[in-house]
Design a protein around this motif. Sequence first.
Motif, PDB file in Angstrom:
ATOM      1  N   PHE A 176       0.757  -0.141  -8.899  1.00 48.62           N
ATOM      2  CA  PHE A 176       0.610  -1.309  -8.020  1.00 48.62           C
ATOM      3  C   PHE A 176       1.965  -1.724  -7.441  1.00 48.62           C
TER       4      PHE A 176
ATOM      5  N   SER B 280      -3.432  -1.917  -1.080  1.00 42.08           N
ATOM      6  CA  SER B 280      -3.290  -1.201  -2.363  1.00 42.08           C
ATOM      7  C   SER B 280      -3.445  -2.172  -3.529  1.00 42.08           C
ATOM      8  N   GLN B 281      -2.370  -2.824  -3.938  1.00 41.93           N
ATOM      9  CA  GLN B 281      -2.438  -3.761  -5.077  1.00 41.93           C
ATOM     10  C   GLN B 281      -3.481  -4.846  -4.777  1.00 41.93           C
ATOM     11  N   GLY B 282      -4.245  -5.222  -5.807  1.00 43.42           N
ATOM     12  CA  GLY B 282      -5.326  -6.179  -5.579  1.00 43.42           C
ATOM     13  C   GLY B 282      -4.854  -7.618  -5.563  1.00 43.42           C
TER      14      GLY B 282
ATOM     15  N   TYR C 286      -8.396   0.786 -16.195  1.00 44.77           N
ATOM     16  CA  TYR C 286      -7.315  -0.085 -15.712  1.00 44.77           C
ATOM     17  C   TYR C 286      -6.025   0.259 -16.462  1.00 44.77           C
TER      18      TYR C 286
ATOM     19  N   ASN D 251     -12.882  -2.192 -12.122  1.00 42.88           N
ATOM     20  CA  ASN D 251     -11.736  -1.805 -11.308  1.00 42.88           C
ATOM     21  C   ASN D 251     -11.295  -0.419 -11.777  1.00 42.88           C
TER      22      ASN D 251
ATOM     23  N   TYR E 259     -13.451  -9.871 -13.117  1.00 45.55           N
ATOM     24  CA  TYR E 259     -14.152 -10.015 -11.824  1.00 45.55           C
ATOM     25  C   TYR E 259     -15.554 -10.580 -12.009  1.00 45.55           C
TER      26      TYR E 259
ATOM     27  N   LYS F  81      -8.128 -14.082 -10.132  1.00 43.22           N
ATOM     28  CA  LYS F  81      -9.131 -13.489  -9.228  1.00 43.22           C
ATOM     29  C   LYS F  81     -10.030 -14.569  -8.648  1.00 43.22           C
TER      30      LYS F  81
ATOM     31  N   PHE G 287     -12.727  -4.287  -4.519  1.00 42.33           N
ATOM     32  CA  PHE G 287     -12.203  -2.953  -4.239  1.00 42.33           C
ATOM     33  C   PHE G 287     -13.289  -2.042  -3.676  1.00 42.33           C
TER      34      PHE G 287
ATOM     35  N   ARG H 170      -8.562   3.861  -3.344  1.00 44.02           N
ATOM     36  CA  ARG H 170      -9.125   2.507  -3.456  1.00 44.02           C
ATOM     37  C   ARG H 170      -8.474   1.584  -2.428  1.00 44.02           C
TER      38      ARG H 170
HETATM   39  N1  GLN Z   1      -5.156  -5.687 -11.002  1.00 41.52           N
HETATM   40  C1  GLN Z   1      -4.492  -5.510  -9.757  1.00 41.52           C
HETATM   41  C2  GLN Z   1      -5.052  -4.266  -9.091  1.00 41.52           C
HETATM   42  O1  GLN Z   1      -5.850  -3.596  -9.645  1.00 41.52           O
HETATM   43  C3  GLN Z   1      -3.013  -5.353  -9.887  1.00 41.52           C
HETATM   44  C4  GLN Z   1      -2.357  -6.054 -11.008  1.00 41.52           C
HETATM   45  C5  GLN Z   1      -0.930  -5.648 -11.139  1.00 41.52           C
HETATM   46  O2  GLN Z   1      -0.261  -5.406 -10.161  1.00 41.52           O
HETATM   47  N2  GLN Z   1      -0.476  -5.543 -12.346  1.00 41.52           N
HETATM   48  O3  GLN Z   1      -4.666  -3.965  -8.003  1.00 41.52           O
END
Ligand code: GLN
Length: 399
Positions: free
Chosen positions: A32, A48-50, A137, A186, A218, A249, A334, A379
């Motif tokens: 990320f 990219s990063q969520g 994850y 995720n 989520y 979130k 995502f 993603r």
């Molecule tokens: N959970 C977020 C993602 O999947 C990122 C979290 C993080 O950057 N540590 O994108």
Amino acid sequence: MLLRIRQQRSKFRYRYRMQPESKLPQVGTTIFTVMSALAERHGAINLSQGFPDFEPPGRLVERVTHHMAAGRNQYPPMMGIEPLRERIAEKARHLYGVPVDPDTEVTISSGATEALLCGVHALVRPGDEVIVFDPAYDSYEPAILLAGGSVVHLPLQAGQFRIDFEQLSARISQRTRLVVINSPHNPTGSLLYQEDLNQLADLLRAYPQCYVLSDEVYEHICFDPDGHASVIATEGLKQRSLAVFSFGKTYHATGWKVGYCIAPPALTTEFRRVHQFNTFTTATPLQWALADYMASDPQHYLKLPEFYRHKRDLFRRLLEDSGFELLPCEGTYFQLADYSALSNLDDVAFSRWLTEVHKVAAIPISVFCERPPEARWVRFCFAKQEATLEEAADRLCRI
Ligand code: GLN
Ligand code: PMP
């Protein structure tokens, strides 16, 4: 011979240059951080990063500054402030129909990441096996390794990304201390349904030593008409589970890093033993603000599925004429996309190329897997304003 020289050289380095022997030698900087930095460097739209590219609710931000100005700036209790724990217990009662004791079953943490780490350390001892499902994850494995556990990776079923119970029952044993699950999932956007949780409860009946760490960050971004299925409402699981949630979130505030853990009293006791010597507690004004906001605007999280469904549908529609094939997305923010019609690059190289050349950043999926999947998937995060999604889709459709 060459290997022996190398080993001796590296021992020398550890001993005489004060360079510690890494406890996580296989771990680099998270994908990320890597992809967000690359997006920044190349002026790319960052899918990219969520994280959302819009703000948390104004009243919630106002409550933080209110509580800071009102002098709520010193340590809160280790387990989190009472009003916030009470709001969480009320929400659990309302949404999942289960009684939760705010004093003995709820602990506020510094993000879900801290709760996941504490959960693992509370339960896993050296030599214990922990089952995770790939793609997993990225914080699970390092937490397990630091606790001395060994990680057993089981792939989710191809296509549907659900638990393969045949495979699980073949691999689980009396050595399994913990099973880590994540729904909504995720990076794939799949869900575990109530029937999956019931099946897991049935299977675990023969393994009284085995606990469940359920990553439910989520929970409110779930597009199933039946809503999110939680371990806290599943007979046979709730007694042996730590369920982990994140305000980041739900309130579009990923940088605040506030989360919480719901678990039965005996598990909460062990969880807090670790938590109190990890972060000890979590920023006071943020906790007060969240408690106020949960009480005054429960509609916020109730409307979240609709809010994100709209973004998901828009993004999918905008990509209809692209060369990407979109996989189903039942939850999370995502979207998985198969790019095999566009490129033969592996997913890490493709994500870089997409960022550098087409100025849209994505996350490769192979980094979440012990064995890279054969499919070519990346993603995209659709927690973005409509204009951002439109511009990104425009670029993606031109590839
Ligand atoms: N959970 C977020 C993602 O999947 C990122 C979290 C993080 O950057 N540590 O994108
Ligand atoms: N679990 C999953 C599946 C996630 O996607 C994330 C975060 N983005 C986390 C845990 C960590 O949440 P937090 O930012 O609250 O630490």
